[in-house]
Scaffold this active site. Structure first.
Site, PDB file in Angstrom:
ATOM      1  N   ARG A  23      31.498 -11.116 -25.439  1.00 50.89           N
ATOM      2  CA  ARG A  23      32.894 -10.754 -25.671  1.00 50.89           C
ATOM      3  C   ARG A  23      33.137  -9.244 -25.714  1.00 50.89           C
ATOM      4  O   ARG A  23      34.153  -8.742 -25.231  1.00 50.89           O
ATOM      5  CB  ARG A  23      33.366 -11.396 -26.998  1.00 50.89           C
ATOM      6  CG  ARG A  23      34.816 -11.119 -27.387  1.00 50.89           C
ATOM      7  CD  ARG A  23      35.141 -11.683 -28.783  1.00 50.89           C
ATOM      8  NE  ARG A  23      34.204 -11.219 -29.809  1.00 50.89           N
ATOM      9  CZ  ARG A  23      34.226 -10.007 -30.349  1.00 50.89           C
ATOM     10  NH1 ARG A  23      35.154  -9.139 -30.006  1.00 50.89           N
ATOM     11  NH2 ARG A  23      33.330  -9.664 -31.251  1.00 50.89           N
ATOM     12  N   HIS A  53      22.270   0.482 -47.470  1.00 50.69           N
ATOM     13  CA  HIS A  53      23.036   0.709 -48.698  1.00 50.69           C
ATOM     14  C   HIS A  53      23.785  -0.567 -49.039  1.00 50.69           C
ATOM     15  O   HIS A  53      24.483  -1.129 -48.205  1.00 50.69           O
ATOM     16  CB  HIS A  53      24.022   1.855 -48.511  1.00 50.69           C
ATOM     17  CG  HIS A  53      23.334   3.177 -48.407  1.00 50.69           C
ATOM     18  ND1 HIS A  53      22.809   3.821 -49.498  1.00 50.69           N
ATOM     19  CD2 HIS A  53      23.043   3.956 -47.344  1.00 50.69           C
ATOM     20  CE1 HIS A  53      22.229   4.941 -49.110  1.00 50.69           C
ATOM     21  NE2 HIS A  53      22.356   5.043 -47.807  1.00 50.69           N
ATOM     22  N   GLU A  60      32.145  -6.357 -51.022  1.00 52.53           N
ATOM     23  CA  GLU A  60      32.669  -7.412 -50.151  1.00 52.53           C
ATOM     24  C   GLU A  60      32.479  -8.789 -50.782  1.00 52.53           C
ATOM     25  O   GLU A  60      33.389  -9.625 -50.767  1.00 52.53           O
ATOM     26  CB  GLU A  60      31.982  -7.366 -48.777  1.00 52.53           C
ATOM     27  CG  GLU A  60      32.571  -8.374 -47.797  1.00 52.53           C
ATOM     28  CD  GLU A  60      31.687  -8.630 -46.581  1.00 52.53           C
ATOM     29  OE1 GLU A  60      30.452  -8.773 -46.750  1.00 52.53           O
ATOM     30  OE2 GLU A  60      32.223  -8.699 -45.459  1.00 52.53           O
ATOM     31  N   TRP A  82      35.992  -3.911 -43.022  1.00 50.16           N
ATOM     32  CA  TRP A  82      36.990  -4.843 -42.481  1.00 50.16           C
ATOM     33  C   TRP A  82      38.206  -4.134 -41.883  1.00 50.16           C
ATOM     34  O   TRP A  82      39.118  -4.793 -41.380  1.00 50.16           O
ATOM     35  CB  TRP A  82      37.454  -5.811 -43.586  1.00 50.16           C
ATOM     36  CG  TRP A  82      36.479  -6.922 -43.845  1.00 50.16           C
ATOM     37  CD1 TRP A  82      35.441  -6.931 -44.740  1.00 50.16           C
ATOM     38  CD2 TRP A  82      36.445  -8.204 -43.195  1.00 50.16           C
ATOM     39  NE1 TRP A  82      34.767  -8.124 -44.682  1.00 50.16           N
ATOM     40  CE2 TRP A  82      35.366  -8.931 -43.750  1.00 50.16           C
ATOM     41  CE3 TRP A  82      37.230  -8.807 -42.199  1.00 50.16           C
ATOM     42  CZ2 TRP A  82      35.046 -10.235 -43.342  1.00 50.16           C
ATOM     43  CZ3 TRP A  82      36.912 -10.101 -41.801  1.00 50.16           C
ATOM     44  CH2 TRP A  82      35.829 -10.791 -42.361  1.00 50.16           C
ATOM     45  N   TYR A  96      37.352 -15.691 -45.194  1.00 50.45           N
ATOM     46  CA  TYR A  96      36.430 -16.205 -46.221  1.00 50.45           C
ATOM     47  C   TYR A  96      37.024 -16.481 -47.612  1.00 50.45           C
ATOM     48  O   TYR A  96      36.915 -17.594 -48.111  1.00 50.45           O
ATOM     49  CB  TYR A  96      35.229 -15.251 -46.404  1.00 50.45           C
ATOM     50  CG  TYR A  96      34.412 -15.056 -45.159  1.00 50.45           C
ATOM     51  CD1 TYR A  96      33.515 -16.027 -44.730  1.00 50.45           C
ATOM     52  CD2 TYR A  96      34.547 -13.896 -44.393  1.00 50.45           C
ATOM     53  CE1 TYR A  96      32.760 -15.840 -43.576  1.00 50.45           C
ATOM     54  CE2 TYR A  96      33.794 -13.710 -43.240  1.00 50.45           C
ATOM     55  CZ  TYR A  96      32.909 -14.685 -42.837  1.00 50.45           C
ATOM     56  OH  TYR A  96      32.172 -14.509 -41.696  1.00 50.45           O
ATOM     57  N   ARG A 129      25.505 -32.749 -51.599  1.00 51.33           N
ATOM     58  CA  ARG A 129      26.849 -32.388 -51.104  1.00 51.33           C
ATOM     59  C   ARG A 129      27.292 -31.035 -51.644  1.00 51.33           C
ATOM     60  O   ARG A 129      28.488 -30.786 -51.791  1.00 51.33           O
ATOM     61  CB  ARG A 129      27.847 -33.449 -51.569  1.00 51.33           C
ATOM     62  CG  ARG A 129      27.457 -34.847 -51.126  1.00 51.33           C
ATOM     63  CD  ARG A 129      28.328 -35.887 -51.790  1.00 51.33           C
ATOM     64  NE  ARG A 129      27.891 -37.241 -51.405  1.00 51.33           N
ATOM     65  CZ  ARG A 129      28.432 -38.348 -51.881  1.00 51.33           C
ATOM     66  NH1 ARG A 129      29.412 -38.298 -52.775  1.00 51.33           N
ATOM     67  NH2 ARG A 129      27.994 -39.516 -51.483  1.00 51.33           N
ATOM     68  N   CYS A 148      31.656 -15.668 -39.292  1.00 56.55           N
ATOM     69  CA  CYS A 148      30.321 -15.645 -38.681  1.00 56.55           C
ATOM     70  C   CYS A 148      29.396 -16.486 -39.548  1.00 56.55           C
ATOM     71  O   CYS A 148      28.624 -17.296 -39.060  1.00 56.55           O
ATOM     72  CB  CYS A 148      29.779 -14.232 -38.606  1.00 56.55           C
ATOM     73  SG  CYS A 148      30.447 -13.337 -37.213  1.00 56.55           S
ATOM     74  N   ARG A 168      26.920 -18.715 -37.232  1.00 56.03           N
ATOM     75  CA  ARG A 168      27.113 -19.074 -35.816  1.00 56.03           C
ATOM     76  C   ARG A 168      26.743 -17.950 -34.866  1.00 56.03           C
ATOM     77  O   ARG A 168      26.360 -18.185 -33.722  1.00 56.03           O
ATOM     78  CB  ARG A 168      28.583 -19.476 -35.574  1.00 56.03           C
ATOM     79  CG  ARG A 168      29.542 -18.316 -35.740  1.00 56.03           C
ATOM     80  CD  ARG A 168      30.946 -18.573 -35.200  1.00 56.03           C
ATOM     81  NE  ARG A 168      31.806 -17.441 -35.502  1.00 56.03           N
ATOM     82  CZ  ARG A 168      31.911 -16.331 -34.764  1.00 56.03           C
ATOM     83  NH1 ARG A 168      31.240 -16.209 -33.640  1.00 56.03           N
ATOM     84  NH2 ARG A 168      32.689 -15.344 -35.143  1.00 56.03           N
ATOM     85  N   ASP A 171      24.402 -10.576 -35.202  1.00 56.90           N
ATOM     86  CA  ASP A 171      24.027  -9.259 -34.661  1.00 56.90           C
ATOM     87  C   ASP A 171      22.762  -8.846 -35.415  1.00 56.90           C
ATOM     88  O   ASP A 171      22.820  -8.378 -36.550  1.00 56.90           O
ATOM     89  CB  ASP A 171      25.198  -8.303 -34.918  1.00 56.90           C
ATOM     90  CG  ASP A 171      24.876  -6.834 -34.586  1.00 56.90           C
ATOM     91  OD1 ASP A 171      23.699  -6.496 -34.394  1.00 56.90           O
ATOM     92  OD2 ASP A 171      25.841  -6.051 -34.539  1.00 56.90           O
ATOM     93  N   LEU A 210      20.427  -9.397 -29.983  1.00 56.55           N
ATOM     94  CA  LEU A 210      20.272  -7.943 -30.084  1.00 56.55           C
ATOM     95  C   LEU A 210      21.188  -7.355 -29.016  1.00 56.55           C
ATOM     96  O   LEU A 210      21.077  -7.719 -27.835  1.00 56.55           O
ATOM     97  CB  LEU A 210      18.828  -7.547 -29.771  1.00 56.55           C
ATOM     98  CG  LEU A 210      17.800  -7.611 -30.898  1.00 56.55           C
ATOM     99  CD1 LEU A 210      16.396  -7.451 -30.322  1.00 56.55           C
ATOM    100  CD2 LEU A 210      18.069  -6.548 -31.972  1.00 56.55           C
ATOM    101  N   ALA A 265      29.157  -2.861 -31.913  1.00 57.82           N
ATOM    102  CA  ALA A 265      29.936  -3.442 -30.818  1.00 57.82           C
ATOM    103  C   ALA A 265      31.181  -4.091 -31.428  1.00 57.82           C
ATOM    104  O   ALA A 265      31.068  -4.876 -32.363  1.00 57.82           O
ATOM    105  CB  ALA A 265      29.107  -4.476 -30.080  1.00 57.82           C
TER     106      ALA A 265
HETATM  107  N1  U5P Z   1      28.584 -10.228 -37.109  1.00 53.95           N
HETATM  108  C1  U5P Z   1      27.420 -10.435 -37.829  1.00 53.95           C
HETATM  109  N2  U5P Z   1      27.528 -10.686 -39.164  1.00 53.95           N
HETATM  110  C2  U5P Z   1      28.736 -10.720 -39.809  1.00 53.95           C
HETATM  111  C3  U5P Z   1      29.916 -10.496 -39.059  1.00 53.95           C
HETATM  112  C4  U5P Z   1      29.799 -10.251 -37.723  1.00 53.95           C
HETATM  113  O1  U5P Z   1      26.313 -10.415 -37.314  1.00 53.95           O
HETATM  114  O2  U5P Z   1      28.776 -10.960 -41.012  1.00 53.95           O
HETATM  115  C5  U5P Z   1      28.550  -9.951 -35.642  1.00 53.95           C
HETATM  116  C6  U5P Z   1      28.310 -11.156 -34.783  1.00 53.95           C
HETATM  117  O3  U5P Z   1      26.980 -11.499 -34.651  1.00 53.95           O
HETATM  118  C7  U5P Z   1      28.867 -10.687 -33.453  1.00 53.95           C
HETATM  119  C8  U5P Z   1      30.142  -9.980 -33.893  1.00 53.95           C
HETATM  120  O4  U5P Z   1      27.992  -9.759 -32.824  1.00 53.95           O
HETATM  121  O5  U5P Z   1      29.835  -9.494 -35.197  1.00 53.95           O
HETATM  122  C9  U5P Z   1      31.324 -10.935 -33.948  1.00 53.95           C
HETATM  123  O6  U5P Z   1      31.677 -11.328 -32.640  1.00 53.95           O
HETATM  124  P1  U5P Z   1      31.948 -12.854 -32.210  1.00 53.95           P
HETATM  125  O7  U5P Z   1      30.671 -13.636 -32.473  1.00 53.95           O
HETATM  126  O8  U5P Z   1      33.087 -13.378 -33.033  1.00 53.95           O
HETATM  127  O9  U5P Z   1      32.274 -12.750 -30.744  1.00 53.95           O
END
Ligand code: U5P
Length: 266
Positions: A23, A53, A60, A82, A96, A129, A148, A168, A171, A210, A265
Site C-alpha cells: 500500500r 524508548h 499510548e 498517531w 482501539y 473465552r 494492526c 494482521r 512492520d 521488512l 512507511a
Molecule cells: N504497523 C505495525 N504495528 C502497529 C501499527 C502499524 O507494525 O502497531 C505497521 C503495519 O505493519 C504496516 C503499517 O506496515 O503499519 C500499516 O499499514 P496497513 O497494514 O494498514 O496497510
C-alpha cells in the site's frame, strides 16, 4: 536471549521472505504466518539489540485503556505516533480505545471488553473465552487506521497469566519492537491487578514484513549480540487496571546497543 524469537523472525524474513509491492509504495519482503513466544518470568522483552524508548508506548497504552480515541491526551504528553492519522479535531474514529471499552452492541448498549475480561480472569480463570477484539467489521471503514493488533486472548495456568495477540500486519523493524513491549506491559499490568504472575506473551503475526528500506538496518541489528533483558517495575499499590498512571510504570536495568535510524512507511 529473551529477544531471540524476534531476531529469528528478522533473519527468516530476510532469507526466506517474498518481495512484494504494498500500500505505501515502498515495497516489502514478507512471510505470512509466524509466531514468537516471550517468557516474561525471564525479564521484560524490550529489545537490547537497539535502543528503544518506552515513553510513547506507555502513554499510548494508558490512552487505549481510557477508551480515548482523540489525540488530545497524546499531544498533551508529547506523543506524536498517531498525529498523521487524526482529523482536524484530533479524532481517529472508533479505533482501539473505543472498541476495547465500548464496542457497540446491537441493542444500542455497549460492551466494556476490558472490564469483562478482568472479571472473567478473576472469576473463571479456566475460561477459553478470555478475548478482546478491536477488529469490528461494521466499523473498520470509519477508523482512520484499521487495527494492526486485532485480537488478544488470555490464558491462566499455575498462577501465571499468559496472553496471545493476533497482529494482521507487522512492520518488523519499526513497529513490532513496540508492539511486543506494549502487550508485555499490558499483560504485566493485568497480571498484577488479578493477583497472577506474568506468564508468556505469544505474538502471532499475519503479514510479517521488512520494508525494502529497512534491510540494511536489519542486517546491522542481526550482527549485534543481545544483552541481558531489563526489568519492568510496576507500582505494587495499584490494584485497579484503570488506576495506573505513567509514574507507576518504569523500566530498570536497561542496557542496549545504540539506536538504529530508519524511515517510516506511511
Ligand atoms: N504497523 C505495525 N504495528 C502497529 C501499527 C502499524 O507494525 O502497531 C505497521 C503495519 O505493519 C504496516 C503499517 O506496515 O503499519 C500499516 O499499514 P496497513 O497494514 O494498514 O496497510
Amino acid at each position: 536471549a529473551l529477544e531471540q524469537p524476534y531476531l529469528d523472525l528478522m533473519r527468516t524474513v530476510m532469507e526466506q521472505g517474498v518481495d512484494r509491492d504494498d500500500r505505501t509504495g515502498v515495497g516489502t519482503r514478507s512471510v505470512f504466518g509466524h509466531q514468537m513466544r516471550f517468557d516474561l518470568s525471564r525479564g521484560f522483552p524490550l529489545l537490547t539489540t537497539k535502543k528503544l524508548h518506552l515513553r510513547s508506548i506507555i502513554h499510548e497504552l494508558l490512552w487505549f485503556l481510557k477508551g480515548d480515541t482523540n489525540i488530545g491526551y497524546l499531544k498533551e504528553h508529547g506523543v506524536r505516533i498517531w498525529d498523521e492519522w487524526a482529523d482536524e479535531s484530533g479524532n481517529l474514529g472508533p479505533v482501539y480505545g473505543y472498541q476495547w471499552r465500548s464496542w457497540p452492541s446491537p441493542n444500542g448498549g455497549s460492551v466494556d471488553q476490558i472490564a469483562n475480561v478482568l472479571e472473567q480472569i478473576r472469576n473463571t480463570p479456566q475460561s477459553r473465552r478470555l478475548i478482546v477484539s478491536a477488529w469490528n467489521p461494521g466499523q473498520v471503514d470509519e477508523m482512520k487506521l484499521p487495527p494492526c493488533h486485532c485480537l488478544f486472548q488470555f490464558y491462566v495456568a499455575n498462577g501465571r497469566l499468559s496472553c496471545q495477540l493476533y497482529q494482521r500486519s507487522a512492520d518488523i523493524f519499526l513497529g513490532v519492537p513496540f508492539n511486543i513491549a506494549s502487550y508485555a506491559l499490558l499483560l504485566s499490568m493485568v497480571a498484577q491487578v488479578t493477583g497472577l504472575e506474568p506468564g508468556e506473551f505469544v505474538h502471532t503475526l499475519g503479514d510479517a514484513h521488512l520494508y525494502s528500506n529497512h534491510l540494511e538496518q536489519a542486517q546491522e541489528q542481526l550482527s549485534r549480540t543481545p544483552k541481558a533483558p531489563p526489568r519492568l517495575s510496576l507500582n505494587p499499590q495499584v490494584t485497579n487496571l484503570f488506576d495506573f498512571t505513567f509514574d507507576d510504570i518504569s523500566i530498570e536495568e536497561y542496557e542496549s546497543h545504540p539506536h538504529i535510524k530508519a524511515e517510516v512507511a506511511v
